[in-house]
Design an enzyme around this catalytic site. Sequence first.
Site, short mmCIF file in Angstrom:
data_model
loop_
_atom_site.label_atom_id
_atom_site.label_comp_id
_atom_site.label_asym_id
_atom_site.label_seq_id
_atom_site.Cartn_x
_atom_site.Cartn_y
_atom_site.Cartn_z
CE LYS A 54 -3.80 -2.49 2.11
NZ LYS A 54 -4.63 -2.78 3.29
CD GLN A 98 -3.41 -4.33 6.46
OE1 GLN A 98 -3.65 -3.28 5.87
NE2 GLN A 98 -3.54 -5.50 5.88
CG ASP A 121 -9.71 0.03 4.94
OD1 ASP A 121 -9.39 -0.44 3.83
OD2 ASP A 121 -9.02 -0.08 5.97
N1 LIG Z 1 -7.87 -2.30 6.87
C1 LIG Z 1 -7.63 -3.23 5.94
N2 LIG Z 1 -7.89 -2.95 4.63
C2 LIG Z 1 -7.66 -3.88 3.66
O1 LIG Z 1 -7.91 -3.61 2.46
C3 LIG Z 1 -7.11 -5.15 4.04
C4 LIG Z 1 -6.85 -5.38 5.40
N3 LIG Z 1 -7.13 -4.42 6.32
N4 LIG Z 1 -6.35 -6.58 5.80
C5 LIG Z 1 -5.99 -7.62 4.87
C6 LIG Z 1 -6.77 -7.54 3.56
C7 LIG Z 1 -6.13 -8.24 2.40
N5 LIG Z 1 -5.86 -7.22 1.40
C8 LIG Z 1 -5.17 -7.44 0.20
C9 LIG Z 1 -4.71 -6.41 -0.59
C10 LIG Z 1 -3.96 -6.64 -1.73
C11 LIG Z 1 -3.66 -7.92 -2.14
C12 LIG Z 1 -2.81 -8.14 -3.36
O2 LIG Z 1 -2.28 -7.22 -3.95
N6 LIG Z 1 -2.59 -9.40 -3.79
C13 LIG Z 1 -1.73 -9.77 -4.90
C14 LIG Z 1 -0.71 -10.80 -4.49
C15 LIG Z 1 0.13 -10.36 -3.33
C16 LIG Z 1 1.06 -11.48 -2.84
O3 LIG Z 1 1.97 -11.83 -3.60
O4 LIG Z 1 0.84 -11.96 -1.72
C17 LIG Z 1 -2.55 -10.39 -6.01
O5 LIG Z 1 -3.63 -10.93 -5.72
O6 LIG Z 1 -2.12 -10.32 -7.15
C18 LIG Z 1 -4.13 -8.97 -1.39
C19 LIG Z 1 -4.89 -8.72 -0.24
C20 LIG Z 1 -6.25 -6.03 1.90
N7 LIG Z 1 -6.82 -6.14 3.11
#
Ligand SMILES: Nc1nc(=O)c2c([nH]1)NC[C@@H]1CN(c3ccc(C(=O)N[C@@H](CCC(=O)O)C(=O)O)cc3)C=[N+]21
Length: 282
Positions: A54, A98, A121
């Site tokens: 982020k 987070q 969020d």
């Molecule tokens: N307050 C809060 N807001 C959130 O938005 C929040 C959170 N807490 N806690 C956890 C989850 C999970 N999350 C993700 C964001 C990006 C990928 C992402 O970019 N994933 C990549 C892969 C990343 C990797 O290699 O692990 C993809 O799917 O291509 C995944 C999961 C946001 N979250």
Amino acid sequence: MMAAKLIDGKKISNDIKEELKGKVAELKNKGITPTLAVVLVGKDEASKVYVSHKKKACEYIGIHSLSYEMSEETSEIELLNLINELNNKKDVHGILVQLPLPKGIDEQKVIKAIDPSKDVDGFHPESVGALSIGQVGFVSCTPYGIIELLKRSNIDIEGKECVVIGRSNIVGKPMGMLLLRENGTVTICHSRTKDLKEVTKRADILVAAIGKPKFVTKEFVKDGAVVIDVGIHRVDGKLCGDVDFDDVVEHVSAITPVPGGVGPMTIAMLMSNCVQSAERLG
Ligand SMILES: Nc1nc(=O)c2c([nH]1)NC[C@@H]1CN(c3ccc(C(=O)N[C@@H](CCC(=O)O)C(=O)O)cc3)C=[N+]21
């Protein structure tokens, strides 16, 4: 043939980030630097990785990010005090705490403490309420990103059978509300749904947000459906989603991969919410 039906979240999220760069430049010309406060409590390894993604996205777009890293032993009061401080800072446009938070801290209480005008969020009850009655408010980034994926892939939602598997507060429920807002016919299924496969097989657009690796196989999917995979799991050192991609890919008209589908969109929409907040708050 396969390439045509792959919904490329990486590419679409990059397009969005490019658009946001322009908006940030305009804001900076007016003397406004969009600023996101990122709060990380504890030592969850996955959270650290997500938070770094982020912050990197912020940097790329020109959003100023402030980092607050608090120890695993942080008390609820200490966290609430920080949020209160950030709420009162004129030059902070977005606050992201987070999740998950360490045991002993009431997540709902913390979310509720965030000023809804800075709730990038979209988790605050006021933001969720606004979405459900069609008022202006921040929309939860993952479902918001999925709507953008569909729109930018020229997939119509209006009049379609939309089935969401999963009813979480941050994905399933807001996803249902958003699809409804786009005039889809919406069904939300969950662990108590009877004949789940019969319900999901009706879907023109199927959103899988169950939290179980490769749960959705071809028996769940109508021929020609659009399948959106919200899951992210690490199995045998490889990332996979809630959908058994190889099993369903031949049967669908479009599908999001994991990684490179919904995940990058979540971050792009967080950036979009930050920019929107800076535009509103000035
Ligand atoms: N307050 C809060 N807001 C959130 O938005 C929040 C959170 N807490 N806690 C956890 C989850 C999970 N999350 C993700 C964001 C990006 C990928 C992402 O970019 N994933 C990549 C892969 C990343 C990797 O290699 O692990 C993809 O799917 O291509 C995944 C999961 C946001 N979250």
